[in-house]
Design an enzyme around this catalytic site. Structure first.
Site, mmCIF file in Angstrom:
data_model
loop_
_atom_site.group_PDB
_atom_site.id
_atom_site.type_symbol
_atom_site.label_atom_id
_atom_site.label_comp_id
_atom_site.label_asym_id
_atom_site.label_seq_id
_atom_site.Cartn_x
_atom_site.Cartn_y
_atom_site.Cartn_z
ATOM 1 C CG HIS A 1 8.465 -29.375 -7.078
ATOM 2 N ND1 HIS A 1 8.413 -30.327 -8.082
ATOM 3 C CD2 HIS A 1 9.400 -28.480 -7.459
ATOM 4 C CE1 HIS A 1 9.307 -30.029 -9.014
ATOM 5 N NE2 HIS A 1 9.904 -28.902 -8.682
ATOM 6 C CB VAL B 1 11.592 -33.277 -9.437
ATOM 7 C CG1 VAL B 1 10.922 -34.381 -8.631
ATOM 8 C CG2 VAL B 1 13.096 -33.248 -9.150
ATOM 9 N NE ARG C 1 15.960 -26.039 6.515
ATOM 10 C CZ ARG C 1 15.547 -24.796 6.817
ATOM 11 N NH1 ARG C 1 15.615 -23.858 5.890
ATOM 12 N NH2 ARG C 1 15.079 -24.511 8.012
ATOM 13 C CG ASP C 2 15.911 -27.195 -3.907
ATOM 14 O OD1 ASP C 2 14.948 -27.154 -4.687
ATOM 15 O OD2 ASP C 2 17.050 -27.593 -4.257
ATOM 16 C CG ASN D 1 10.004 -24.127 -12.459
ATOM 17 O OD1 ASN D 1 9.738 -22.949 -12.705
ATOM 18 N ND2 ASN D 1 11.035 -24.488 -11.713
ATOM 19 C CG HIS E 1 10.734 -24.132 -6.536
ATOM 20 N ND1 HIS E 1 12.002 -24.649 -6.396
ATOM 21 C CD2 HIS E 1 10.207 -24.739 -7.628
ATOM 22 C CE1 HIS E 1 12.235 -25.528 -7.371
ATOM 23 N NE2 HIS E 1 11.160 -25.605 -8.127
HETATM 24 P P1 AMP Z 1 12.188 -28.124 -10.636
HETATM 25 O O1 AMP Z 1 13.369 -27.707 -11.473
HETATM 26 O O2 AMP Z 1 11.148 -27.054 -10.509
HETATM 27 O O3 AMP Z 1 11.622 -29.463 -11.067
HETATM 28 O O4 AMP Z 1 12.760 -28.289 -9.163
HETATM 29 C C1 AMP Z 1 13.276 -29.479 -8.661
HETATM 30 C C2 AMP Z 1 14.040 -29.129 -7.418
HETATM 31 O O5 AMP Z 1 14.230 -30.301 -6.664
HETATM 32 C C3 AMP Z 1 15.422 -28.531 -7.676
HETATM 33 O O6 AMP Z 1 15.483 -27.223 -7.110
HETATM 34 C C4 AMP Z 1 16.372 -29.505 -6.991
HETATM 35 O O7 AMP Z 1 17.458 -28.867 -6.378
HETATM 36 C C5 AMP Z 1 15.458 -30.180 -5.979
HETATM 37 N N1 AMP Z 1 15.831 -31.516 -5.564
HETATM 38 C C6 AMP Z 1 16.175 -32.570 -6.345
HETATM 39 N N2 AMP Z 1 16.408 -33.648 -5.600
HETATM 40 C C7 AMP Z 1 16.194 -33.288 -4.300
HETATM 41 C C8 AMP Z 1 16.262 -33.977 -3.049
HETATM 42 N N3 AMP Z 1 16.606 -35.272 -2.967
HETATM 43 N N4 AMP Z 1 15.988 -33.274 -1.911
HETATM 44 C C9 AMP Z 1 15.651 -31.976 -1.981
HETATM 45 N N5 AMP Z 1 15.555 -31.275 -3.135
HETATM 46 C C10 AMP Z 1 15.821 -31.922 -4.281
#
Ligand code: AMP
Length: 114
Positions: free
Chosen positions: A100, A96, A29-30, A87, A102
């Site tokens: 990944h 990140v 989960r995010d 993304n 979403h």
């Molecule tokens: P993006 O902006 O597509 O790179 O998405 C990165 C996602 O990672 C964001 O929606 C963050 O909320 C999520 N995120 C960052 N750190 C963590 C974590 N430790 N556990 C779960 N989700 C995370």
């Protein structure tokens, strides 16, 4: 690669609410959910962005989508519908740098996205 947050989730150095796992893929989960269900589906190997994907990674990316299908069915959002998003780099909002997918569900989504 050493600053890859998601590799630390795979190795359990950092805790996460894991909802799905197999040999190739992990889903959790995010931490900042944008929908009632917001899960991140990641490959267990380090790939920074879609731009870094190689021909031999094509099947692995397919496995991310197959995991999304499984999780959507299991979480009860498959029939109503859901959105999957990946993304790539700054203009798309990637923060990140470990690819990944979403998986978002449990509400209605607008199109085009913001
Ligand atoms: P993006 O902006 O597509 O790179 O998405 C990165 C996602 O990672 C964001 O929606 C963050 O909320 C999520 N995120 C960052 N750190 C963590 C974590 N430790 N556990 C779960 N989700 C995370």
């Amino acid at each position: 690669m050493s600053d890859d947050l998601f590799l630390k989730i795979i190795s359990r150095e950092i805790p996460a609410d894991i909802v799905f796992e197999n040999d190739d893929v992990l889903a959790f989960r995010d931490v900042n959910p944008q929908a009632p269900l917001h899960v991140l589906i990641i490959p267990k190997i380090h790939i920074r962005t879609i731009n870094d994907m190689q021909q031999q990674d094509a099947e692995l990316f397919g496995k991310l989508f197959f995991a999304a299908r499984e999780i959507a069915l299991e979480q009860g959002i498959a029939k109503d519908g859901y959105r999957v998003v990946m993304n790539c780099n700054a203009a798309a909002g990637q923060t990140v740098f470990h690819v990944h997918l979403h998986l978002l569900g449990g509400r209605k989504f607008d199109w085009p996205p913001g």
